[in-house]
Design a protein around this motif. Sequence first.
Motif, PDB file in Angstrom:
ATOM      1  N   ARG A 125       0.738  -1.240  -0.079  1.00 27.39           N
ATOM      2  CA  ARG A 125       0.058   0.053   0.097  1.00 27.39           C
ATOM      3  C   ARG A 125       0.966   1.129  -0.051  1.00 27.39           C
ATOM      4  O   ARG A 125       1.937   1.171   0.172  1.00 27.39           O
ATOM      5  N   GLU A 126       0.300   2.442  -0.429  1.00 27.24           N
ATOM      6  CA  GLU A 126       1.025   3.823  -0.033  1.00 27.24           C
ATOM      7  C   GLU A 126       1.054   3.950   1.358  1.00 27.24           C
ATOM      8  O   GLU A 126       0.219   3.954   2.150  1.00 27.24           O
ATOM      9  N   GLY A 127       2.100   4.823   1.562  1.00 27.74           N
ATOM     10  CA  GLY A 127       2.374   5.315   2.602  1.00 27.74           C
ATOM     11  C   GLY A 127       1.550   6.608   2.983  1.00 27.74           C
ATOM     12  O   GLY A 127       0.363   7.034   2.449  1.00 27.74           O
ATOM     13  N   ASP A 128       2.229   7.548   3.760  1.00 23.72           N
ATOM     14  CA  ASP A 128       1.739   9.218   3.822  1.00 23.72           C
ATOM     15  C   ASP A 128       1.632   9.693   2.570  1.00 23.72           C
ATOM     16  O   ASP A 128       1.172  10.790   2.337  1.00 23.72           O
ATOM     17  N   ARG A 129       2.927   9.445   1.842  1.00 24.27           N
ATOM     18  CA  ARG A 129       2.881  10.199   0.513  1.00 24.27           C
ATOM     19  C   ARG A 129       3.096   9.406  -0.767  1.00 24.27           C
ATOM     20  O   ARG A 129       3.268   8.073  -0.407  1.00 24.27           O
ATOM     21  N   PRO A 130       3.038   9.643  -1.920  1.00 25.06           N
ATOM     22  CA  PRO A 130       3.199   8.798  -3.100  1.00 25.06           C
ATOM     23  C   PRO A 130       4.511   8.054  -3.158  1.00 25.06           C
ATOM     24  O   PRO A 130       4.649   6.925  -3.783  1.00 25.06           O
ATOM     25  N   ASP A 131       5.659   8.752  -2.634  1.00 26.01           N
ATOM     26  CA  ASP A 131       6.810   7.968  -2.739  1.00 26.01           C
ATOM     27  C   ASP A 131       7.099   7.045  -1.700  1.00 26.01           C
ATOM     28  O   ASP A 131       8.607   6.473  -1.434  1.00 26.01           O
ATOM     29  N   GLN A 132       6.225   6.691  -0.726  1.00 22.40           N
ATOM     30  CA  GLN A 132       6.427   6.019   0.301  1.00 22.40           C
ATOM     31  C   GLN A 132       5.573   4.519   0.067  1.00 22.40           C
ATOM     32  O   GLN A 132       4.437   4.762  -0.260  1.00 22.40           O
ATOM     33  N   VAL A 133       6.130   3.459  -0.167  1.00 19.65           N
ATOM     34  CA  VAL A 133       5.227   2.042  -0.344  1.00 19.65           C
ATOM     35  C   VAL A 133       5.544   1.094   0.825  1.00 19.65           C
ATOM     36  O   VAL A 133       6.808   1.077   1.452  1.00 19.65           O
ATOM     37  N   VAL A 134       4.537   0.625   1.402  1.00 20.20           N
ATOM     38  CA  VAL A 134       4.595  -0.404   2.500  1.00 20.20           C
ATOM     39  C   VAL A 134       4.256  -1.808   2.240  1.00 20.20           C
ATOM     40  O   VAL A 134       2.769  -2.014   1.739  1.00 20.20           O
ATOM     41  N   LEU A 135       5.207  -2.547   2.390  1.00 19.29           N
ATOM     42  CA  LEU A 135       4.774  -4.125   2.341  1.00 19.29           C
ATOM     43  C   LEU A 135       4.364  -4.685   3.638  1.00 19.29           C
ATOM     44  O   LEU A 135       4.921  -4.291   4.561  1.00 19.29           O
ATOM     45  N   VAL A 136       3.090  -5.078   3.428  1.00 19.87           N
ATOM     46  CA  VAL A 136       2.233  -5.385   4.752  1.00 19.87           C
ATOM     47  C   VAL A 136       2.296  -7.044   4.892  1.00 19.87           C
ATOM     48  O   VAL A 136       1.939  -7.738   4.119  1.00 19.87           O
ATOM     49  N   ALA A 137       3.092  -7.373   5.896  1.00 25.87           N
ATOM     50  CA  ALA A 137       3.189  -8.814   6.196  1.00 25.87           C
ATOM     51  C   ALA A 137       1.767  -9.263   6.422  1.00 25.87           C
ATOM     52  O   ALA A 137       1.092  -9.092   7.574  1.00 25.87           O
ATOM     53  N   GLY A 138       1.336 -10.410   5.786  1.00 20.87           N
ATOM     54  CA  GLY A 138      -0.061 -10.976   5.867  1.00 20.87           C
ATOM     55  C   GLY A 138       0.000 -12.153   6.215  1.00 20.87           C
ATOM     56  O   GLY A 138      -1.028 -12.995   6.224  1.00 20.87           O
ATOM     57  N   GLY A 139       1.072 -12.868   6.740  1.00 22.36           N
ATOM     58  CA  GLY A 139       1.086 -14.411   7.088  1.00 22.36           C
ATOM     59  C   GLY A 139       1.481 -15.472   6.217  1.00 22.36           C
ATOM     60  O   GLY A 139       1.408 -16.468   6.680  1.00 22.36           O
ATOM     61  N   ASP A 140       1.797 -14.854   4.842  1.00 20.80           N
ATOM     62  CA  ASP A 140       1.954 -15.966   4.008  1.00 20.80           C
ATOM     63  C   ASP A 140       3.609 -16.079   3.781  1.00 20.80           C
ATOM     64  O   ASP A 140       4.205 -15.244   3.409  1.00 20.80           O
ATOM     65  N   SER A 141       3.635 -17.304   4.385  1.00 17.57           N
ATOM     66  CA  SER A 141       5.500 -17.549   4.613  1.00 17.57           C
ATOM     67  C   SER A 141       5.861 -18.398   3.553  1.00 17.57           C
ATOM     68  O   SER A 141       6.929 -18.811   3.456  1.00 17.57           O
ATOM     69  N   LEU A 142       5.050 -18.678   2.385  1.00 18.30           N
ATOM     70  CA  LEU A 142       5.217 -19.589   1.292  1.00 18.30           C
ATOM     71  C   LEU A 142       5.364 -18.705  -0.020  1.00 18.30           C
ATOM     72  O   LEU A 142       4.793 -19.295  -0.892  1.00 18.30           O
TER      73      LEU A 142
END
Length: 510
Positions: A157-174
């Motif tokens: 997802r986007e962070g607070d600005r367009p040049d910030q991207v956030v990889l959200v850990a969602g539990g998929d270890s595979l």
Amino acid sequence: MAQRGPQRRRGYGAAVAWSLVAVVLGYAVLDVADAAPGVLTMRPLPPPPPTETVATRTLPLVPQPSLPTSAGPLLPSLAGDAEAPSIEGVTKALAAVRSLAALRDSALVVRDGQTGQVLFDQRGSEPRIPASTTKLLSATAIGQVFAPDETLRTVVREGDRPDQVVLVAGGDSLLNPGKGDPEAVAGRAGLRDLAEQVAERLKAQGTRRVTLYVDETYADGPTTAPTWAPTFRGSGITGAVAMLGLSTQRARGGAPGPADPVAAVRDAFARQLGSLGVTVVLAPRGRAPGVPGSPLPTPGPSVTTAPTPQTSTATPTAPAGGPGAVLGSVESAPVREQLALALTDSDNALTEILSRQAAYRSGAGTAFAQVGAWVVSQVGALGLDTRGVSLSDASGLSRENRIRADLLSDVLVLGYDGQHPVLRQALDGLPIGGLTGTMADRLAGADHDAAGRARAKTGTLTGANALAGSVVDDSGRLLVFVGMVAGAGTNEARAALDRFVAAIASCGCR
């Protein structure tokens, strides 16, 4: 010149000594991987994908044994309408087996898998070290939280600005480091696919340089348990427990996974974005911009809340554009398929990862002992007797765990009642005697009567051996069995437990 002989002899002796060390270490690795007998925790080889048949009191799908596997006649119909064995018949059939020295200190339970009737119980109420049969209780608890077809979503997802991207850990270890494989369980979701989605969105809005963050708030917790031996992770007995991981880095005996799987995924994702023309700067680990844990790792339009550690706060789903907007997402194989894989491969880390998520979603803590206590509570919530049962982890690596054999039999009977599809598929993924996984070299020779028709979860720690599963007997009746042995050598305990299963498979016991 006179000293060269002794020097050569000393050099030769050192080489021999190091060779012996290498052999011993190699054997230990094979033992851990369950490729050779020994006293360490077993890990199975991956069998073919598990089958599934969910209905009232359905039988497991067990392939007919080939002649090299069993010299006996072809199996009778598995219709399940044969007469149930009698208590007297089972007791008589087990008389010789019970006299084996290796079973001197053992708990043995046999149940009718179709009615649940107890046909034999020897010290089944005694709490014992369960080793990897612990995973049967964990599968039961996990199955109460996740829907049968529920998947895990990895989101950027986007962070607070367009040049910030956030990889959200969602539990998929595979996660597959490349393109996802729609036919695979490990590697169904691909980082390359995720990177392509994100790169396309970024380029469409004119963003070519980003700072990459990782949101680790979902089900965050310690990577190893305090009750595990310090060597377990480094030797590949287990991987580090984390809510992101690569399918290519799963720990195996002698091949440890990374100490920091989240960093490994982040770095691989950054490389993928870079190859697509996006310049990536890695942000320091810590709090990521935006709503912690958002969006939920469960896909679909029903997602309306975003979790924070140990709490749930009502938060709208991410908007289509602007801060918090989802730039890309990929979905894992269904949780029940991951759970079946965890049991099939006796994957300690994967079992812990799924158990931790289930506990977190239920509002429990994420420390290993907290997850273990949650597993026990969930099993008890099904009306099963959990007296004397305690778990310090969900995988069975802890020697502090205690489970009764009769409770394991309760779980197995429950799994075949047609009302618990997640647990049922997990049981259908258990290794098959004489054919696959941990059981590939079991039930052979004189014990071939159960080969090809027994599915079981094995468990071994030093001085503690267990075997729990189901077998279709000569009359086509499904029987559930549990054997837990203490104080015997690994080879002797395995051989005795195999004879125990072969005896109930072949006797008819009417």
